[in-house]
Design a protein around this motif. Sequence first.
Motif, PDB file in Angstrom:
ATOM      1  N   ALA A 128      40.985  82.371 -59.102  1.00  0.00           N
ATOM      2  CA  ALA A 128      41.468  80.994 -59.296  1.00  0.00           C
ATOM      3  C   ALA A 128      42.968  80.909 -59.015  1.00  0.00           C
ATOM      4  O   ALA A 128      43.435  79.942 -58.398  1.00  0.00           O
ATOM      5  CB  ALA A 128      41.146  80.516 -60.705  1.00  0.00           C
ATOM      6  N   ILE A 129      43.707  81.902 -59.468  1.00  0.00           N
ATOM      7  CA  ILE A 129      45.148  81.924 -59.200  1.00  0.00           C
ATOM      8  C   ILE A 129      45.395  81.959 -57.695  1.00  0.00           C
ATOM      9  O   ILE A 129      46.197  81.174 -57.171  1.00  0.00           O
ATOM     10  CB  ILE A 129      45.817  83.132 -59.898  1.00  0.00           C
ATOM     11  N   GLU A 130      44.723  82.831 -56.998  1.00  0.00           N
ATOM     12  CA  GLU A 130      44.906  82.960 -55.548  1.00  0.00           C
ATOM     13  C   GLU A 130      44.452  81.699 -54.812  1.00  0.00           C
ATOM     14  O   GLU A 130      45.085  81.270 -53.850  1.00  0.00           O
ATOM     15  CB  GLU A 130      44.164  84.189 -55.020  1.00  0.00           C
ATOM     16  N   ARG A 131      43.366  81.100 -55.271  1.00  0.00           N
ATOM     17  CA  ARG A 131      42.879  79.849 -54.682  1.00  0.00           C
ATOM     18  C   ARG A 131      43.947  78.759 -54.781  1.00  0.00           C
ATOM     19  O   ARG A 131      44.230  78.058 -53.816  1.00  0.00           O
ATOM     20  CB  ARG A 131      41.597  79.426 -55.408  1.00  0.00           C
ATOM     21  N   GLN A 132      44.536  78.630 -55.959  1.00  0.00           N
ATOM     22  CA  GLN A 132      45.525  77.589 -56.164  1.00  0.00           C
ATOM     23  C   GLN A 132      46.836  77.894 -55.448  1.00  0.00           C
ATOM     24  O   GLN A 132      47.494  76.980 -54.955  1.00  0.00           O
ATOM     25  CB  GLN A 132      45.738  77.344 -57.652  1.00  0.00           C
ATOM     26  N   MET A 133      47.198  79.166 -55.357  1.00  0.00           N
ATOM     27  CA  MET A 133      48.395  79.531 -54.596  1.00  0.00           C
ATOM     28  C   MET A 133      48.252  79.067 -53.144  1.00  0.00           C
ATOM     29  O   MET A 133      49.166  78.450 -52.581  1.00  0.00           O
ATOM     30  CB  MET A 133      48.643  81.041 -54.641  1.00  0.00           C
ATOM     31  N   ALA A 134      47.106  79.338 -52.542  1.00  0.00           N
ATOM     32  CA  ALA A 134      46.874  78.916 -51.156  1.00  0.00           C
ATOM     33  C   ALA A 134      46.918  77.396 -51.038  1.00  0.00           C
ATOM     34  O   ALA A 134      47.514  76.852 -50.106  1.00  0.00           O
ATOM     35  CB  ALA A 134      45.535  79.465 -50.665  1.00  0.00           C
ATOM     36  N   HIS A 135      46.309  76.704 -51.976  1.00  0.00           N
ATOM     37  CA  HIS A 135      46.268  75.242 -51.969  1.00  0.00           C
ATOM     38  C   HIS A 135      47.667  74.646 -52.087  1.00  0.00           C
ATOM     39  O   HIS A 135      48.055  73.757 -51.324  1.00  0.00           O
ATOM     40  CB  HIS A 135      45.361  74.759 -53.102  1.00  0.00           C
ATOM     41  N   TYR A 136      48.449  75.144 -53.038  1.00  0.00           N
ATOM     42  CA  TYR A 136      49.778  74.588 -53.264  1.00  0.00           C
ATOM     43  C   TYR A 136      50.728  74.928 -52.125  1.00  0.00           C
ATOM     44  O   TYR A 136      51.536  74.084 -51.714  1.00  0.00           O
ATOM     45  CB  TYR A 136      50.335  75.047 -54.611  1.00  0.00           C
ATOM     46  N   ALA A 137      50.645  76.141 -51.599  1.00  0.00           N
ATOM     47  CA  ALA A 137      51.499  76.518 -50.466  1.00  0.00           C
ATOM     48  C   ALA A 137      51.168  75.665 -49.238  1.00  0.00           C
ATOM     49  O   ALA A 137      52.069  75.267 -48.490  1.00  0.00           O
ATOM     50  CB  ALA A 137      51.352  78.002 -50.158  1.00  0.00           C
ATOM     51  N   TYR A 138      49.896  75.367 -49.045  1.00  0.00           N
ATOM     52  CA  TYR A 138      49.451  74.507 -47.941  1.00  0.00           C
ATOM     53  C   TYR A 138      50.114  73.133 -48.036  1.00  0.00           C
ATOM     54  O   TYR A 138      50.687  72.633 -47.065  1.00  0.00           O
ATOM     55  CB  TYR A 138      47.924  74.398 -48.007  1.00  0.00           C
ATOM     56  N   HIS A 139      50.052  72.525 -49.213  1.00  0.00           N
ATOM     57  CA  HIS A 139      50.611  71.186 -49.383  1.00  0.00           C
ATOM     58  C   HIS A 139      52.144  71.188 -49.369  1.00  0.00           C
ATOM     59  O   HIS A 139      52.751  70.269 -48.830  1.00  0.00           O
ATOM     60  CB  HIS A 139      50.082  70.530 -50.649  1.00  0.00           C
ATOM     61  N   VAL A 140      52.769  72.189 -49.945  1.00  0.00           N
ATOM     62  CA  VAL A 140      54.228  72.264 -49.878  1.00  0.00           C
ATOM     63  C   VAL A 140      54.657  72.477 -48.427  1.00  0.00           C
ATOM     64  O   VAL A 140      55.662  71.904 -47.991  1.00  0.00           O
ATOM     65  CB  VAL A 140      54.791  73.333 -50.840  1.00  0.00           C
ATOM     66  N   GLY A 141      53.882  73.236 -47.673  1.00  0.00           N
ATOM     67  CA  GLY A 141      54.162  73.369 -46.239  1.00  0.00           C
ATOM     68  C   GLY A 141      54.123  72.023 -45.536  1.00  0.00           C
ATOM     69  O   GLY A 141      54.951  71.743 -44.654  1.00  0.00           O
ATOM     70  N   GLN A 142      53.182  71.171 -45.920  1.00  0.00           N
ATOM     71  CA  GLN A 142      53.136  69.821 -45.360  1.00  0.00           C
ATOM     72  C   GLN A 142      54.392  69.038 -45.713  1.00  0.00           C
ATOM     73  O   GLN A 142      54.961  68.343 -44.867  1.00  0.00           O
ATOM     74  CB  GLN A 142      51.905  69.067 -45.884  1.00  0.00           C
ATOM     75  N   ILE A 143      54.824  69.151 -46.955  1.00  0.00           N
ATOM     76  CA  ILE A 143      56.037  68.456 -47.399  1.00  0.00           C
ATOM     77  C   ILE A 143      57.237  68.916 -46.579  1.00  0.00           C
ATOM     78  O   ILE A 143      58.027  68.099 -46.094  1.00  0.00           O
ATOM     79  CB  ILE A 143      56.268  68.675 -48.914  1.00  0.00           C
ATOM     80  N   VAL A 144      57.366  70.223 -46.398  1.00  0.00           N
ATOM     81  CA  VAL A 144      58.482  70.768 -45.620  1.00  0.00           C
ATOM     82  C   VAL A 144      58.413  70.283 -44.175  1.00  0.00           C
ATOM     83  O   VAL A 144      59.421  69.857 -43.604  1.00  0.00           O
ATOM     84  CB  VAL A 144      58.503  72.311 -45.695  1.00  0.00           C
ATOM     85  N   TYR A 145      57.232  70.304 -43.596  1.00  0.00           N
ATOM     86  CA  TYR A 145      57.075  69.867 -42.213  1.00  0.00           C
ATOM     87  C   TYR A 145      57.471  68.397 -42.048  1.00  0.00           C
ATOM     88  O   TYR A 145      58.190  68.040 -41.115  1.00  0.00           O
ATOM     89  CB  TYR A 145      55.638  70.098 -41.740  1.00  0.00           C
ATOM     90  N   ILE A 146      57.014  67.562 -42.965  1.00  0.00           N
ATOM     91  CA  ILE A 146      57.386  66.144 -42.925  1.00  0.00           C
ATOM     92  C   ILE A 146      58.905  66.012 -43.039  1.00  0.00           C
ATOM     93  O   ILE A 146      59.544  65.260 -42.291  1.00  0.00           O
ATOM     94  CB  ILE A 146      56.681  65.350 -44.050  1.00  0.00           C
ATOM     95  N   GLY A 147      59.494  66.753 -43.967  1.00  0.00           N
ATOM     96  CA  GLY A 147      60.938  66.702 -44.149  1.00  0.00           C
ATOM     97  C   GLY A 147      61.687  67.094 -42.888  1.00  0.00           C
ATOM     98  O   GLY A 147      62.657  66.425 -42.493  1.00  0.00           O
ATOM     99  N   LYS A 148      61.242  68.145 -42.234  1.00  0.00           N
ATOM    100  CA  LYS A 148      61.910  68.597 -41.004  1.00  0.00           C
ATOM    101  C   LYS A 148      61.804  67.541 -39.914  1.00  0.00           C
ATOM    102  O   LYS A 148      62.762  67.312 -39.167  1.00  0.00           O
ATOM    103  CB  LYS A 148      61.290  69.916 -40.523  1.00  0.00           C
TER     104      LYS A 148
END
Length: 179
Positions: A128-148
Amino acid sequence: MGVEKEYLRIVIERFNSVKKLGEQTINQLSENEIHWTYNNESNSVATIVKHLSGNMVSRWTDFLTSDGEKEYRNRDEEFLNDISVKSELITEWEKGWKVLIDTLTDLNEQDLLKSIYIRGEEHLVLEAIERQMAHYAYHVGQIVYIGKQLKGDNWKSLSIPKGKSEEYLKEMLEKHKDE
């Protein structure tokens, strides 16, 4: 120190690192930019934050004792772009991360191999920890991409700036050579 305790320390550090990337991006965005979307199928930074927070609160509240998909969660509402101001976005962001980090901090080594449930599906806590890490990193990556994309030439790099890899490597090698 056992591997389990070290894993918990590392994963908390990694989640905090992902959180920091999101925060550094959000801090660069204006009130209007947090609501920008590319098209009708895209999510704004505000919407992504709302979804992340909703997921975190649902998944990590009573983590060991109740299903991670809480009855009170309305996932579809998380995708409405209705956060009105940046301060509200930051409050929502902090709420989710606090629940996550507090829960991880309260876990002990014996908890990692316990079973928990997400939408009725059994997971080891470790999974569950690893599942959520992947999920949150995916969405934060989207945030960073939008910001850039939004900031263009005004983007303040969150990692090694383009063309600076060799310089950065030299700094790191010098910093760590006497450790």
